[in-house]
Design a protein around this motif. Sequence first.
Motif, PDB file in Angstrom:
ATOM      1  N   PHE A  23       0.835  -1.208   0.000  1.00 44.96           N
ATOM      2  CA  PHE A  23       0.000   0.000   0.000  1.00 44.96           C
ATOM      3  C   PHE A  23       0.870   1.259   0.000  1.00 44.96           C
ATOM      4  O   PHE A  23       0.575   2.227  -0.711  1.00 44.96           O
ATOM      5  N   SER A  28      -0.322   5.186  -0.792  1.00 44.14           N
ATOM      6  CA  SER A  28      -1.173   5.349   0.390  1.00 44.14           C
ATOM      7  C   SER A  28      -0.317   5.581   1.626  1.00 44.14           C
ATOM      8  O   SER A  28       0.837   5.164   1.687  1.00 44.14           O
ATOM      9  N   TYR A 189      -8.662  -2.048  -1.755  1.00 44.69           N
ATOM     10  CA  TYR A 189      -7.678  -2.992  -2.279  1.00 44.69           C
ATOM     11  C   TYR A 189      -7.293  -2.680  -3.722  1.00 44.69           C
ATOM     12  O   TYR A 189      -6.187  -3.023  -4.162  1.00 44.69           O
ATOM     13  N   ARG A 191      -6.349  -0.070  -4.908  1.00 46.16           N
ATOM     14  CA  ARG A 191      -5.190   0.814  -4.950  1.00 46.16           C
ATOM     15  C   ARG A 191      -3.884   0.035  -5.005  1.00 46.16           C
ATOM     16  O   ARG A 191      -2.856   0.550  -5.449  1.00 46.16           O
ATOM     17  N   ALA A 192      -3.895  -1.210  -4.535  1.00 46.06           N
ATOM     18  CA  ALA A 192      -2.645  -1.944  -4.383  1.00 46.06           C
ATOM     19  C   ALA A 192      -2.608  -3.293  -5.098  1.00 46.06           C
ATOM     20  O   ALA A 192      -1.534  -3.814  -5.368  1.00 46.06           O
TER      21      ALA A 192
END
Length: 432
Positions: A23, A28, A189, A191-192
């Motif tokens: 992340f 993030s 999730y 995002r990663a």
Amino acid sequence: MSSDSLIGIIGLGYVGLPLSLRFAQCGSRVLGLDIDPTKVNKLTAGETYILHIPEKDIAAAVSEGRFRATTDFSQAAECNALIICVPTPLAAGNEPDLSYVLNTGRAIAPYLQKGQLVVLESTTYPGTTDGELREVLEAGSGLIAGVDFHLAFSPEREDPGNPLSDVSRIPKVIGGLTPACQQRAMEVYGRAIQTLVPVDSCRIAEAVKLTENIFRAVNIAMVNELKVVYDKMGIDIWEVIAAAKTKPFGFMPFYPGPGLGGHCIPIDPFYLTWKARQYGQETRFIELAGEVNTAMPAYVIQRCREALAAHGKELKGSKVLLLGIAYKPNVDDDRESPAYVLWEMLEEAGADVVYHDPHVPVIRPSREHGHFAGRLSVDLSAENLASYDLVLLATNHQAVDYPLIAENARLIVDTRNAFGQLLKGQPHYYKA
């Protein structure tokens, strides 16, 4: 979800730490929460404590302000999402121990905020997320799951020691309490993780993880049983598997060993077995696989007795070098390692046991085998190897000098076929 949102990851071990770094690498901000101040202090200093996680990745995330660790659970209130990655071991009688999950829920519940997302990643039986965990979160916060805050389950799929295992590329199964909960978890999730696999409920997602690990446990039990049968016939199971896996369809290779290790395969099937009983159902196939796998250490010890007897010795009074204490190759993770079971059985039989493991230089305290804590890995040398009556290989790390051992050990019992090419047909070499 904005790039400046804060993601809280609870439990900074073999699952939580890689996820935290992923992340952070994606932009993030991550807050790592753990009850162990030693871990938190190491991470704050940019240091690693897990072999396969590079220190430079931690140091970069910390220095860039993308990752910080704390033992202060009140800071959970600052997070947009909270992801729980804590152990789910077995209690006495192979019953699930949800204490880590539920205690985590109690710890964060007073700080839950409206609109927050809570995700459980710890492997467990169907009904944990929308049942026990939901209850402690609602009781401690006064908020309602699916109304005031989002709740989901997304099983971890870490494979420590596998260089091809990249958390960003392993598809992520996600089940939400409500469609809105699932959508929120997908946004986080997304995002990663490259590939997301939505399923219709938390319970389906929980069942997915159990099914994956039961599949492995049952197939490992099958080859362990075949190993014993074929050995009586004078057939090498390793050669059988090597040939069988050339078939391009209808076969998947699994490999025998001295027993099951790690935090998943020896434990997770019994979570379903326990839950199935509440529905009046038996899991005979799963329980039989557990019996076969649990019997493997005793088979290995019997092979040690046979090998020593063939060379005029008894196990009692013999000096034994246990090679490899981690539960799988090339990692420092010794959770539930069958090597500890072998060690205990060897000592009970009167053997004098030491170990060598390049990745576990000193045995750390643990729930399962705390009495071994503090013991040190011995060095390998030609002179040292020649002093042991038996070398028992439990884990086949790459960072071990196998030619040195093959040349100098008096007697070798190999549970992983690590010496198969070096010592095939040699009178001092036995497979188990």
